[in-house]
Motif scaffolding. Structure first.
Motif, short mmCIF file in Angstrom:
data_model
loop_
_atom_site.label_atom_id
_atom_site.label_comp_id
_atom_site.label_asym_id
_atom_site.label_seq_id
_atom_site.Cartn_x
_atom_site.Cartn_y
_atom_site.Cartn_z
N GLY A 269 0.81 -1.21 0.00
CA GLY A 269 0.00 0.00 0.00
C GLY A 269 0.85 1.27 0.00
N ILE A 270 1.96 1.25 0.74
CA ILE A 270 2.84 2.42 0.80
C ILE A 270 3.45 2.69 -0.57
CG2 ILE A 270 4.93 3.37 1.82
CD1 ILE A 270 4.28 1.77 4.35
N PHE A 271 3.99 1.65 -1.19
CA PHE A 271 4.62 1.82 -2.50
C PHE A 271 3.60 2.23 -3.56
CE2 PHE A 271 7.91 -0.88 -0.53
CZ PHE A 271 9.03 -0.14 -0.85
N ARG A 272 2.41 1.64 -3.49
CA ARG A 272 1.38 2.00 -4.46
C ARG A 272 1.00 3.47 -4.31
NH1 ARG A 272 -2.07 -1.96 -3.44
NH2 ARG A 272 -3.27 -0.77 -1.93
N THR A 273 0.89 3.93 -3.08
CA THR A 273 0.55 5.34 -2.85
C THR A 273 1.67 6.27 -3.33
OG1 THR A 273 -0.76 4.72 -0.92
CG2 THR A 273 -0.08 7.02 -1.09
N LEU A 274 2.92 5.90 -3.04
CA LEU A 274 4.06 6.73 -3.43
C LEU A 274 4.16 6.87 -4.94
CD1 LEU A 274 6.82 5.55 -0.91
CD2 LEU A 274 5.62 7.74 -0.94
N PHE A 275 3.89 5.80 -5.66
CA PHE A 275 3.98 5.86 -7.12
C PHE A 275 2.76 6.52 -7.74
CE2 PHE A 275 7.21 2.45 -6.68
CZ PHE A 275 8.18 2.98 -7.51
N TYR A 276 1.64 6.49 -7.05
CA TYR A 276 0.42 7.06 -7.63
C TYR A 276 0.29 8.56 -7.35
CZ TYR A 276 -4.45 7.63 -8.97
OH TYR A 276 -5.60 8.06 -9.59
N LEU A 277 0.82 9.02 -6.24
CA LEU A 277 0.66 10.43 -5.86
C LEU A 277 1.13 11.42 -6.92
CD1 LEU A 277 1.48 10.58 -2.03
CD2 LEU A 277 -0.69 11.10 -3.16
N PRO A 278 2.28 11.21 -7.59
CA PRO A 278 2.70 12.19 -8.61
C PRO A 278 1.68 12.39 -9.73
CG PRO A 278 4.52 10.76 -8.04
CD PRO A 278 3.32 10.19 -7.37
N TYR A 279 0.89 11.36 -10.03
CA TYR A 279 -0.12 11.49 -11.08
C TYR A 279 -1.17 12.52 -10.71
CZ TYR A 279 -4.12 10.27 -14.00
OH TYR A 279 -5.19 10.32 -14.85
N LEU A 280 -1.39 12.73 -9.41
CA LEU A 280 -2.42 13.67 -8.96
C LEU A 280 -1.96 15.13 -9.03
CD1 LEU A 280 -3.72 11.72 -5.83
CD2 LEU A 280 -4.65 11.70 -8.15
N ALA A 281 -0.67 15.35 -9.23
CA ALA A 281 -0.17 16.72 -9.30
C ALA A 281 -0.68 17.40 -10.56
CB ALA A 281 1.36 16.72 -9.29
N PRO A 282 -1.15 18.66 -10.48
CA PRO A 282 -1.59 19.37 -11.68
C PRO A 282 -0.46 19.47 -12.70
CG PRO A 282 -2.24 20.55 -9.69
CD PRO A 282 -1.32 19.45 -9.26
N PRO A 283 -0.75 19.31 -14.00
CA PRO A 283 0.31 19.30 -15.02
C PRO A 283 1.21 20.53 -14.98
CG PRO A 283 -1.78 18.60 -15.97
CD PRO A 283 -2.08 19.07 -14.59
N VAL A 284 0.62 21.72 -14.80
CA VAL A 284 1.42 22.95 -14.80
C VAL A 284 2.35 22.97 -13.58
CG1 VAL A 284 1.35 25.46 -14.64
CG2 VAL A 284 -0.27 24.25 -16.12
N ALA A 285 1.82 22.62 -12.41
CA ALA A 285 2.65 22.61 -11.20
C ALA A 285 3.77 21.58 -11.31
CB ALA A 285 1.77 22.33 -9.98
N ALA A 286 3.45 20.40 -11.84
CA ALA A 286 4.46 19.37 -12.00
C ALA A 286 5.56 19.81 -12.97
CB ALA A 286 3.82 18.08 -12.49
N THR A 287 5.17 20.47 -14.05
CA THR A 287 6.16 20.94 -15.02
C THR A 287 7.05 22.01 -14.42
OG1 THR A 287 4.56 20.49 -16.79
CG2 THR A 287 6.46 21.85 -17.35
N LEU A 288 6.45 22.95 -13.68
CA LEU A 288 7.24 23.98 -13.02
C LEU A 288 8.27 23.36 -12.06
CD1 LEU A 288 4.50 26.64 -12.17
CD2 LEU A 288 6.39 26.93 -13.76
N ALA A 289 7.82 22.37 -11.30
CA ALA A 289 8.73 21.72 -10.36
C ALA A 289 9.88 21.03 -11.11
CB ALA A 289 7.96 20.71 -9.52
N PHE A 290 9.57 20.37 -12.22
CA PHE A 290 10.60 19.67 -12.97
C PHE A 290 11.60 20.64 -13.59
CE2 PHE A 290 9.45 15.41 -12.47
CZ PHE A 290 10.30 14.62 -13.23
#
Length: 314
Positions: free
Chosen positions: A109-130
């Protein structure tokens, strides 16, 4: 002959009843797909700026896009690159993560949550962070690479590395495919694995002859939807190009998409730039139709060759 008329009447009533049940979908399909498609086709043969009446100009828009418009072919190459490379990497990475998590005995459950959470980030915010993480001068990624003696790419400021950087961003948000593949992998009958083990089949043989053929419809779904998403790829490359170029936004600022050196330019960006910034709706409609034709061609090709996904297992 006396029974023919009642039979035709019964069939007609059945057809009308079926059409009545289908009418909401038929109306929606006609209003939101057929009409916009026909309108786009019509405007592609006109000179139209959205204010004056469209004027028919034959194939001028088509000729301009394919022969004189300098941004079309770079955008076409970038879009095809994203379809072929980014979609392939996302599907392979999502499947690999799904396989890994299904094999973990504790902490799933921990690993599944860790890998799934980035998908929930808004595309613009994720791009800015990258963009900030991969900043060639101050970003922590290049700082770490330099500390261990590895080359430090320019990432979003280097035309050779901008598309790989976008691919890395797409892999970071691969949680949606991971969940889909996990559900498919957990649905594979365990009895088949047990029988294969008794026959002496190794891990690769079990994956090739049991797992892959069983989940092939899910792989096809992931590939087709991935191709459609790549054909609509707009926000991430545009935001990455703007931030890397130092364009923050605001009134009066002009920005030509594609920084650096047209390497992040995609066909959806051209549609927006031509239609809503330059008010050249006729040319924008040509690019939109090319994008639609490419999407249909890729989807048709994949559906025709869907058997190839399980060919390795047969």
């Amino acid at each position: 002959m006396t029974g023919a008329h009642p039979l035709r009447s019964k069939r007609r009533r059945s057809a009308l009843r079926t059409a009545a049940f289908l009418s909401p979908w038929l109306i929606g399909f006609a209003v939101f797909f057929v009409y916009p498609l026909l309108s786009t086709l019509y405007f592609s043969f006109t000179r139209y700026d959205g204010f004056r009446q469209p004027a028919f100009n034959g194939l001028d828009n088509w000729s301009y896009v394919f022969t004189d418009y300098p941004l079309f072919w770079p955008a076409m190459r970038n879009t095809l690159w994203l379809v072929l490379v980014m979609v392939t990497c996302r599907v392979a990475f999502g499947l690999g993560i799904g396989l890994l998590i299904t094999k973990i005995k504790t902490g799933t459950g921990i690993f599944r949550t860790l890998f799934y959470l980035p998908y929930l980030a808004p595309p613009v915010a994720a791009t800015l962070a990258f963009v900030f993480l991969l900043n060639p001068g101050t970003g922590p990624v290049n700082t770490l690479l330099d500390a261990v003696g590895l080359p430090t790419p320019g990432w979003f400021t280097d035309a050779d590395w901008s598309k790989p950087a976008l691919t890395a961003l797409a892999l970071w948000g691969v949680g949606d495919l991971m969940v889909i593949f996990m559900a498919a992998l957990l649905d594979v009958p365990k009895e088949q694995y047990e029988a294969a083990e008794l026959d002496g089949a190794g891990a690769w043989a079990r994956f090739r002859h049991i797992t892959l053929p069983t989940i092939s419809p899910i792989i096809m779904f992931a590939v087709v939807t991935g191709v459609i998403q790549a054909m609509q790829y707009y926000a991430q490359p545009l935001v990455a190009g703007k931030v890397a170029a130092g364009v923050i936004g605001g009134s009066g600022q002009q920005f030509e998409p594609g920084y650096p050196d047209k390497s992040t330019l995609t066909l959806p960006q051209l549609v927006y730039n031509l239609g809503f910034q330059r008010f050249d709706y006729g040319t924008a409609c040509v690019v939109a139709l090319v994008l639609f034709a490419l999407s249909m061609a890729f989807t048709a090709l994949l559906m025709r060759r869907r058997g190839g996904l399980i060919g390795a297992g047969e």
